[in-house]
Design a protein around this motif. Structure first.
Motif, PDB file in Angstrom:
ATOM      1  N   GLU A 105       8.715  11.529  -6.040  1.00  0.00           N
ATOM      2  CA  GLU A 105       8.235  12.360  -4.936  1.00  0.00           C
ATOM      3  C   GLU A 105       7.626  11.489  -3.833  1.00  0.00           C
ATOM      4  O   GLU A 105       7.853  11.740  -2.639  1.00  0.00           O
ATOM      5  N   ASN A 106       6.876  10.458  -4.225  1.00  0.00           N
ATOM      6  CA  ASN A 106       6.289   9.550  -3.234  1.00  0.00           C
ATOM      7  C   ASN A 106       7.367   8.830  -2.434  1.00  0.00           C
ATOM      8  O   ASN A 106       7.248   8.654  -1.212  1.00  0.00           O
ATOM      9  N   VAL A 107       8.428   8.389  -3.127  1.00  0.00           N
ATOM     10  CA  VAL A 107       9.513   7.675  -2.451  1.00  0.00           C
ATOM     11  C   VAL A 107      10.260   8.617  -1.509  1.00  0.00           C
ATOM     12  O   VAL A 107      10.614   8.233  -0.387  1.00  0.00           O
ATOM     13  N   VAL A 108      10.492   9.844  -1.948  1.00  0.00           N
ATOM     14  CA  VAL A 108      11.151  10.821  -1.082  1.00  0.00           C
ATOM     15  C   VAL A 108      10.331  11.039   0.185  1.00  0.00           C
ATOM     16  O   VAL A 108      10.875  11.066   1.302  1.00  0.00           O
ATOM     17  N   GLN A 124       0.831  -1.200   0.000  1.00  0.00           N
ATOM     18  CA  GLN A 124       0.000   0.000   0.000  1.00  0.00           C
ATOM     19  C   GLN A 124       0.871   1.258   0.000  1.00  0.00           C
ATOM     20  O   GLN A 124       0.589   2.229  -0.705  1.00  0.00           O
ATOM     21  N   THR A 125       1.948   1.221   0.769  1.00  0.00           N
ATOM     22  CA  THR A 125       2.841   2.364   0.886  1.00  0.00           C
ATOM     23  C   THR A 125       3.475   2.726  -0.452  1.00  0.00           C
ATOM     24  O   THR A 125       3.620   3.909  -0.790  1.00  0.00           O
ATOM     25  N   LEU A 126       3.831   1.717  -1.242  1.00  0.00           N
ATOM     26  CA  LEU A 126       4.510   1.949  -2.511  1.00  0.00           C
ATOM     27  C   LEU A 126       3.602   1.768  -3.729  1.00  0.00           C
ATOM     28  O   LEU A 126       4.076   1.719  -4.861  1.00  0.00           O
ATOM     29  N   GLY A 127       2.306   1.653  -3.491  1.00  0.00           N
ATOM     30  CA  GLY A 127       1.352   1.592  -4.593  1.00  0.00           C
ATOM     31  C   GLY A 127       1.485   0.360  -5.460  1.00  0.00           C
ATOM     32  O   GLY A 127       1.352   0.438  -6.689  1.00  0.00           O
TER      33      GLY A 127
END
Length: 240
Positions: free
Chosen positions: A169-172, A118-121
């Motif tokens: 951006e999501n990973v950052v 869920q965190t990483l889609g």
């Protein structure tokens, strides 16, 4: 307390010295950028810290454990995303994550897989084999495998490789949240904006030797008028 300690590291390949007495440390809770040109020894350093490559001499400790003498205890603290990381191509994404959870001895693998997917889609990709995924999606799976056990120490070698801008951006944001939770990070990157956002200290190496180390604010003080920080770093490495 230092969560990563590197002392007198020496490593040669076919008579060419890749690391030449490299020494540095990373305090627990710190996030440090490892900078240097291609061939500086960054990836070799990461692989030795992760216990995947043996040095010719020197001592490396992770969470106080010698990576040679106590490899299981050292690796239990670690998460590692290598450069050009590749999941197991013959397993589905879910099977990759479940396998890592099993190897890491997680008590509740199902919850861990649900959290990281869920965190990483990755929810829509769980039944797909990585061989069918784009390089960017494989990178997301590899990152999920590195963090599924919520490691105390995280080694990231070019973590934003192959990712599109929104995913970067999501990973950052994910790594910033892990940093706030106390995860110690050593991040090899060539993107200074990433180093500025994710780290509080910089370690520069060239030709396998320590060139400079200090805080991001100390590095900014060395930027000359009209010079971009990337140019400052390049200048310092060239002058070393």
């Amino acid at each position: 307390m230092n969560c990563i300690s590197v002392e007198g590291l020496v490593k040669s390949f076919n008579g060419v010295r890749a690391l030449d007495g490299l020494t540095f440390s990373v305090e627990c809770g710190d996030s440090v950028a490892l900078l240097g040109p291609n061939g500086a020894g960054k990836t070799t350093t990461m692989r030795i810290i992760a216990g995947l490559l043996k040095s010719d001499s020197g001592v490396v400790k992770v969470c106080g454990f010698d990576v040679i003498k106590e490899p299981k205890k050292a690796k239990a603290c670690l998460g590692y995303l290598p450069e050009d990381a590749a999941p197991f191509m013959n397993l589905t994404v879910r099977e990759n994550l479940e396998y890592v959870g099993l190897v890491r001895g997680l008590s509740n693998i199902k919850d861990a897989v649900e959290w990281v997917s869920q965190t990483l889609g990755l929810n829509g990709l769980m039944s797909v084999r990585p061989s069918s995924l784009s390089r960017g999606n494989r990178q997301r799976v590899a990152l999920a495998m590195a963090i599924i056990h919520r490691p105390k120490v995280l080694l990231l070698d070019e973590p934003l490789n192959y990712l599109d801008i929104p995913t970067q951006e999501n990973v950052v944001e994910l790594l910033l949240s892990m940093r706030r939770e106390g995860t110690t990070m050593l991040i090899s990157t060539h993107i200074m904006s990433v180093a500025e956002r994710l780290t509080n200290r910089v370690i520069m190496i060239n030709r396998g030797r320590l060139v400079w180390e200090g805080s991001i604010s100390e590095l900014m003080m060395l930027v000359k008028p009209g010079e971009r920080i990337e140019e400052t770093v390049a200048r310092m490495l060239k002058e070393a």
